[in-house]
Motif scaffolding. Structure first.
Motif, PDB file in Angstrom:
ATOM      1  N   CYS A   7       0.836  -1.070   0.003  1.00 35.50           N
ATOM      2  CA  CYS A   7       0.000  -0.029  -0.156  1.00 35.50           C
ATOM      3  C   CYS A   7       0.995   1.224  -0.237  1.00 35.50           C
ATOM      4  CB  CYS A   7      -0.895  -0.001   1.279  1.00 35.50           C
ATOM      5  SG  CYS A   7      -0.219   0.390   2.963  1.00 35.50           S
ATOM      6  N   GLY A   8       0.431   2.555  -0.082  1.00 31.67           N
ATOM      7  CA  GLY A   8       1.046   3.711  -0.019  1.00 31.67           C
ATOM      8  C   GLY A   8       2.089   3.846   0.988  1.00 31.67           C
ATOM      9  N   VAL A  39       5.132   1.672  -1.172  1.00 36.91           N
ATOM     10  CA  VAL A  39       5.626   2.280  -2.515  1.00 36.91           C
ATOM     11  C   VAL A  39       7.048   2.142  -2.380  1.00 36.91           C
ATOM     12  CG1 VAL A  39       5.925   4.018  -3.969  1.00 36.91           C
ATOM     13  CG2 VAL A  39       3.473   3.108  -3.018  1.00 36.91           C
ATOM     14  N   SER A  55      -3.595  -2.383  -4.971  1.00 38.45           N
ATOM     15  CA  SER A  55      -4.662  -1.724  -5.691  1.00 38.45           C
ATOM     16  C   SER A  55      -4.428  -1.054  -6.707  1.00 38.45           C
ATOM     17  CB  SER A  55      -4.932  -0.377  -4.526  1.00 38.45           C
ATOM     18  OG  SER A  55      -5.759   0.714  -5.131  1.00 38.45           O
ATOM     19  N   SER A  56      -5.381  -1.143  -7.740  1.00 43.61           N
ATOM     20  CA  SER A  56      -5.280  -0.578  -9.052  1.00 43.61           C
ATOM     21  C   SER A  56      -4.542   0.759  -9.082  1.00 43.61           C
ATOM     22  CB  SER A  56      -6.638  -0.510  -9.815  1.00 43.61           C
ATOM     23  OG  SER A  56      -7.567   0.198  -8.963  1.00 43.61           O
ATOM     24  N   GLU A  57      -4.852   1.469  -7.991  1.00 43.74           N
ATOM     25  CA  GLU A  57      -4.158   2.907  -8.081  1.00 43.74           C
ATOM     26  C   GLU A  57      -2.779   2.888  -7.867  1.00 43.74           C
ATOM     27  OE1 GLU A  57      -6.293   6.041  -7.711  1.00 43.74           O
ATOM     28  OE2 GLU A  57      -7.031   4.226  -9.049  1.00 43.74           O
ATOM     29  N   LEU A  58      -2.146   1.742  -7.245  1.00 47.93           N
ATOM     30  CA  LEU A  58      -0.649   1.889  -7.109  1.00 47.93           C
ATOM     31  C   LEU A  58       0.178   0.978  -7.917  1.00 47.93           C
ATOM     32  CD1 LEU A  58      -0.956   1.507  -3.109  1.00 47.93           C
ATOM     33  CD2 LEU A  58      -0.663   3.631  -4.458  1.00 47.93           C
ATOM     34  N   ASN A  73      -9.652  -5.602  -5.767  1.00 48.96           N
ATOM     35  CA  ASN A  73     -10.641  -4.439  -5.800  1.00 48.96           C
ATOM     36  C   ASN A  73     -11.169  -4.442  -4.367  1.00 48.96           C
ATOM     37  OD1 ASN A  73     -10.309  -3.713  -8.311  1.00 48.96           O
ATOM     38  ND2 ASN A  73     -11.776  -5.125  -9.132  1.00 48.96           N
TER      39      ASN A  73
END
Lengths: 91, 149
Positions: A7-8, A39, A55-58, A73
């Motif tokens: 995750c972030g 990250v 996540s799709s965002e990362l 998701n």
């Protein structure tokens, strides 16, 4: 086998994903260590990993990797994790 | 380890917000009210999304607002904000968001235990819709297995 959850910032969301990935792996009867990272740490953590869950965002933040990148998701949906891990790891 | 206490003042029902930073601010305000964090933590929760995107929207309709431990975290804390009108965070699958769970953790190691408890609560797919439709803070407490005592 090693699985990395990313995750972030490396806590909170990745910890939830780790818990539920371990539940899915148990159902699949696959032995694997699941490591949470962020990250900044993913390149080192995933160097010897077979799968990265995130996540799709990362996805774009991962960069080049030899691991299979699996987008989750719904982090609470053990069925989704089960199905996607089965495809990636199943024989 | 059980979840951190979820006091009534850490619960906001039916907040009116126009955009996602306001939704996270509502969660930050709840953590400030309950004594878990200072307002600086709110800014850091927003900064996480600005830096990494809407990945904190980890399930349909649910955002897990949080940041790293820091001096602005006064105690482990949990808060719940439900929105009167859902807002988009920019997540391709899980927008729009109607429930924000805010998490403040004093230490990274200890939080793993109560995050597992959080996962137990939300592994029931009925929980997010139930929270989104909650009309009282007491109901939200009961969803998390807590009472006012």
């Amino acid at each position: 086998m090693k699985i990395v959850v990313m995750c972030g910032i490396g806590l909170g969301t990745s910890a939830i994903l780790k818990v539920n990935a371990e539940r899915a792996l148990e159902r699949l009867d696959i032995e694997a260590s699941v490591q949470a990272t962020n990250v900044a740490g993913v390149r080192a953590a995933a160097a010897d990993a077979q799968v990265i869950l995130t996540s799709s965002e990362l996805v774009d933040a991962i960069g080049k990797t030899n691991a299979d990148v699996i987008v989750i998701n719904n982090y609470f949906d053990v069925d989704e994790l089960f199905a996607k891990l089965e495809i990636a790891l199943g024989s | 380890m059980p979840l951190p206490h979820l006091p009534l003042d850490a619960i906001t029902i039916g907040a009116h917000v126009d955009h996602w930073p306001a939704a996270i601010t509502a969660a930050g305000d709840a953590l400030v009210r309950s004594g878990a964090a200072t307002s600086a933590y709110t800014d850091r929760m927003i900064a996480v999304v600005r830096e990494f995107g809407a990945y904190i929207v980890i399930a349909p309709g649910l955002a897990l607002a949080h940041a790293r431990p820091g001096a602005d975290v006064l105690a482990d804390g949990l808060c719940v904000v439900t929105l009167a009108e859902p807002v988009a965070f920019g997540h391709p699958h899980n927008d729009p968001v109607s429930v924000i769970v805010g998490l403040a953790v004093a230490g990274a190691a200890a939080h793993l235990h109560f995050v597992a408890e959080l996962a137990n609560v939300f592994n029931d797919p009925a929980v997010i819709p139930a929270l989104a439709g909650a009309t009282t803070a007491e109901f939200v407490q009961s969803v998390f297995g807590q009472t006012a005592s």
